[in-house]
Scaffold this motif. Structure first.
Motif, PDB file in Angstrom:
ATOM      1  N   GLY A 179      11.705  -7.431   0.128  1.00 22.43           N
ATOM      2  CA  GLY A 179      11.272  -7.136   1.309  1.00 22.43           C
ATOM      3  C   GLY A 179      10.834  -6.548   1.444  1.00 22.43           C
ATOM      4  N   LEU A 180       9.624  -7.449   1.964  1.00 19.33           N
ATOM      5  CA  LEU A 180       8.114  -7.042   2.029  1.00 19.33           C
ATOM      6  C   LEU A 180       7.884  -6.518   3.230  1.00 19.33           C
ATOM      7  CD1 LEU A 180       6.653 -11.136   0.926  1.00 19.33           C
ATOM      8  CD2 LEU A 180       7.391  -9.265  -0.431  1.00 19.33           C
ATOM      9  N   ASN A 181       6.281  -5.348   3.296  1.00 20.98           N
ATOM     10  CA  ASN A 181       6.470  -4.381   3.782  1.00 20.98           C
ATOM     11  C   ASN A 181       7.195  -4.570   5.064  1.00 20.98           C
ATOM     12  OD1 ASN A 181       4.151  -4.317   2.441  1.00 20.98           O
ATOM     13  ND2 ASN A 181       2.436  -5.563   3.774  1.00 20.98           N
ATOM     14  N   TRP A 182       8.347  -3.347   4.665  1.00 18.12           N
ATOM     15  CA  TRP A 182       9.373  -3.658   6.071  1.00 18.12           C
ATOM     16  C   TRP A 182       8.796  -2.481   6.945  1.00 18.12           C
ATOM     17  CZ3 TRP A 182      14.236  -2.234   3.662  1.00 18.12           C
ATOM     18  CH2 TRP A 182      14.794  -3.815   2.967  1.00 18.12           C
ATOM     19  N   SER A 183       8.688  -2.689   7.524  1.00 21.58           N
ATOM     20  CA  SER A 183       7.968  -1.911   9.061  1.00 21.58           C
ATOM     21  C   SER A 183       8.739  -0.784  10.190  1.00 21.58           C
ATOM     22  CB  SER A 183       6.085  -2.642   9.320  1.00 21.58           C
ATOM     23  OG  SER A 183       6.906  -3.352  10.227  1.00 21.58           O
ATOM     24  N   GLY A 184       8.194  -0.651  11.155  1.00 17.89           N
ATOM     25  CA  GLY A 184       9.405   0.178  12.475  1.00 17.89           C
ATOM     26  C   GLY A 184      10.178   0.919  12.081  1.00 17.89           C
ATOM     27  N   LEU A 185      10.598   1.717  13.273  1.00 18.35           N
ATOM     28  CA  LEU A 185      11.247   2.515  13.087  1.00 18.35           C
ATOM     29  C   LEU A 185      12.940   1.797  12.392  1.00 18.35           C
ATOM     30  CD1 LEU A 185      10.997   4.107  16.930  1.00 18.35           C
ATOM     31  CD2 LEU A 185      10.209   5.063  15.006  1.00 18.35           C
ATOM     32  N   ALA A 186      13.013   0.987  12.555  1.00 12.24           N
ATOM     33  CA  ALA A 186      14.396   0.807  12.072  1.00 12.24           C
ATOM     34  C   ALA A 186      13.886  -0.214  10.271  1.00 12.24           C
ATOM     35  CB  ALA A 186      14.670  -1.173  12.520  1.00 12.24           C
ATOM     36  N   GLU A 190       8.723   8.822   5.851  1.00 11.27           N
ATOM     37  CA  GLU A 190       7.906   9.877   6.454  1.00 11.27           C
ATOM     38  C   GLU A 190       8.959   9.383   7.965  1.00 11.27           C
ATOM     39  OE1 GLU A 190       3.836  10.501   6.631  1.00 11.27           O
ATOM     40  OE2 GLU A 190       4.129  11.221   5.240  1.00 11.27           O
ATOM     41  N   SER A 191       8.960   7.964   8.368  1.00 10.46           N
ATOM     42  CA  SER A 191       9.105   7.657   9.802  1.00 10.46           C
ATOM     43  C   SER A 191      11.144   7.535  10.236  1.00 10.46           C
ATOM     44  CB  SER A 191       8.526   6.466  10.289  1.00 10.46           C
ATOM     45  OG  SER A 191       8.236   5.540  10.253  1.00 10.46           O
ATOM     46  N   VAL A 192      11.505   6.506   9.031  1.00  8.72           N
ATOM     47  CA  VAL A 192      12.737   6.674   9.151  1.00  8.72           C
ATOM     48  C   VAL A 192      14.077   7.324   8.605  1.00  8.72           C
ATOM     49  CG1 VAL A 192      13.705   4.245   8.486  1.00  8.72           C
ATOM     50  CG2 VAL A 192      12.217   3.943   8.928  1.00  8.72           C
ATOM     51  N   PRO A 193      14.552   7.236   8.783  1.00  9.64           N
ATOM     52  CA  PRO A 193      15.720   8.545   8.962  1.00  9.64           C
ATOM     53  C   PRO A 193      16.493   8.191   7.318  1.00  9.64           C
ATOM     54  CG  PRO A 193      15.810   8.517  11.049  1.00  9.64           C
ATOM     55  CD  PRO A 193      14.402   7.335  10.515  1.00  9.64           C
ATOM     56  N   ALA A 194      16.630   7.001   7.472  1.00 10.00           N
ATOM     57  CA  ALA A 194      17.890   6.774   6.217  1.00 10.00           C
ATOM     58  C   ALA A 194      16.424   6.369   4.943  1.00 10.00           C
ATOM     59  CB  ALA A 194      17.945   4.934   6.134  1.00 10.00           C
ATOM     60  N   TYR A 195      15.479   6.602   4.896  1.00  8.32           N
ATOM     61  CA  TYR A 195      14.639   6.408   3.575  1.00  8.32           C
ATOM     62  C   TYR A 195      14.065   8.330   3.918  1.00  8.32           C
ATOM     63  CZ  TYR A 195      14.811   2.099   4.008  1.00  8.32           C
ATOM     64  OH  TYR A 195      15.847   0.336   3.590  1.00  8.32           O
ATOM     65  N   HIS A 196      14.592   9.555   4.552  1.00  7.58           N
ATOM     66  CA  HIS A 196      13.978  10.669   3.943  1.00  7.58           C
ATOM     67  C   HIS A 196      14.609  11.326   2.696  1.00  7.58           C
ATOM     68  CE1 HIS A 196      13.145  11.649   8.866  1.00  7.58           C
ATOM     69  NE2 HIS A 196      12.419  11.012   8.388  1.00  7.58           N
ATOM     70  N   GLY A 197      13.510  11.948   2.268  1.00  7.32           N
ATOM     71  CA  GLY A 197      13.637  12.562   1.459  1.00  7.32           C
ATOM     72  C   GLY A 197      14.155  11.148  -0.368  1.00  7.32           C
ATOM     73  N   PHE A 198      12.827  10.081   0.098  1.00  4.54           N
ATOM     74  CA  PHE A 198      12.722   9.822  -1.229  1.00  4.54           C
ATOM     75  C   PHE A 198      10.961   9.780  -1.031  1.00  4.54           C
ATOM     76  CE2 PHE A 198      15.941   7.077   0.225  1.00  4.54           C
ATOM     77  CZ  PHE A 198      16.814   6.912  -0.701  1.00  4.54           C
ATOM     78  N   GLU A 199      11.075   9.268  -2.594  1.00  3.97           N
ATOM     79  CA  GLU A 199       9.347   9.137  -2.265  1.00  3.97           C
ATOM     80  C   GLU A 199       8.653   7.829  -2.695  1.00  3.97           C
ATOM     81  OE1 GLU A 199       8.274  10.332  -6.030  1.00  3.97           O
ATOM     82  OE2 GLU A 199      10.187  10.206  -7.168  1.00  3.97           O
ATOM     83  N   LEU A 231       1.209  -1.422   0.125  1.00  2.76           N
ATOM     84  CA  LEU A 231      -0.065  -0.525  -0.321  1.00  2.76           C
ATOM     85  C   LEU A 231       0.313   1.396  -0.540  1.00  2.76           C
ATOM     86  CD1 LEU A 231      -2.925  -0.594   3.140  1.00  2.76           C
ATOM     87  CD2 LEU A 231      -2.886  -1.167   0.280  1.00  2.76           C
ATOM     88  N   GLN A 232       0.916   2.137  -0.407  1.00  4.02           N
ATOM     89  CA  GLN A 232       1.270   3.357  -0.644  1.00  4.02           C
ATOM     90  C   GLN A 232       1.120   4.199   0.493  1.00  4.02           C
ATOM     91  OE1 GLN A 232      -0.869   6.923  -2.335  1.00  4.02           O
ATOM     92  NE2 GLN A 232       0.908   7.935  -2.902  1.00  4.02           N
ATOM     93  N   SER A 233       0.458   3.764   1.554  1.00  3.02           N
ATOM     94  CA  SER A 233       0.835   4.392   2.821  1.00  3.02           C
ATOM     95  C   SER A 233       1.432   3.452   3.548  1.00  3.02           C
ATOM     96  CB  SER A 233      -0.758   3.699   3.293  1.00  3.02           C
ATOM     97  OG  SER A 233      -1.654   3.298   3.629  1.00  3.02           O
ATOM     98  N   ARG A 234       2.193   2.894   3.223  1.00  2.00           N
ATOM     99  CA  ARG A 234       2.668   1.910   3.944  1.00  2.00           C
ATOM    100  C   ARG A 234       4.111   2.212   4.369  1.00  2.00           C
ATOM    101  NH1 ARG A 234       0.920  -2.772   6.789  1.00  2.00           N
ATOM    102  NH2 ARG A 234      -0.632  -3.781   5.981  1.00  2.00           N
ATOM    103  N   ALA A 235       4.280   2.666   2.473  1.00  2.51           N
ATOM    104  CA  ALA A 235       5.841   2.771   1.927  1.00  2.51           C
ATOM    105  C   ALA A 235       6.121   4.621   2.894  1.00  2.51           C
ATOM    106  CB  ALA A 235       5.974   2.742   0.575  1.00  2.51           C
TER     107      ALA A 235
END
Length: 118
Positions: free
Chosen positions: A89-96, A55-64, A46-50
């Motif tokens: 990787g399937l539906n990675w989640s959490g702060l890491a 928005e929440s994982v610093p390593a992915y800030h700036g990605f779309e 889902l778009q909301s998951r990505a």
């Protein structure tokens, strides 16, 4: 059921239901970070998951978050990842941003099995 198992189950169900998977990219392309098992490229159902990861994982800030039609993903992306030795990787989640990483051929088998049983 673990969080990763629940996220994986949701990935298959939602990807088949909506006919789309979501990846993230920046000016450098699509990430495929090193994991303990090798490299893995993350995808979400889902778009909301990505977007949550962006928005929440610093390593992915700036990605779309970008959509990929499921048919294209299965016919082009999965074979390419298999050829390159990159896990899915399937539906990675959490702060890491973690979750299950599977070989592309296993992901395709699991999608096909769910289509038959669904």
């Amino acid at each position: 059921m673990t969080v990763s198992a629940a996220q994986t189950d949701a990935f298959y169900r939602e990807a088949l239901e909506h006919g789309t998977v979501w990846a993230v990219r920046d000016e450098g392309g699509f990430p495929a970070p090193a994991t303990p098992e090798g490299r893995a490229m993350p995808f979400w159902s889902l778009q909301s998951r990505a977007q949550t990861i962006v928005e929440s994982v610093p390593a992915y800030h700036g990605f779309e978050a970008v959509p990929i039609p499921l048919t294209d993903w299965r016919s082009r992306w999965l074979p390419g990842l298999e050829r390159d030795g990159v896990q899915v990787g399937l539906n990675w989640s959490g702060l890491a941003a973690t979750g299950y990483d599977l070989p592309p051929a296993d992901v395709e088998r699991n999608l096909s099995a769910r289509e038959v049983s669904g």
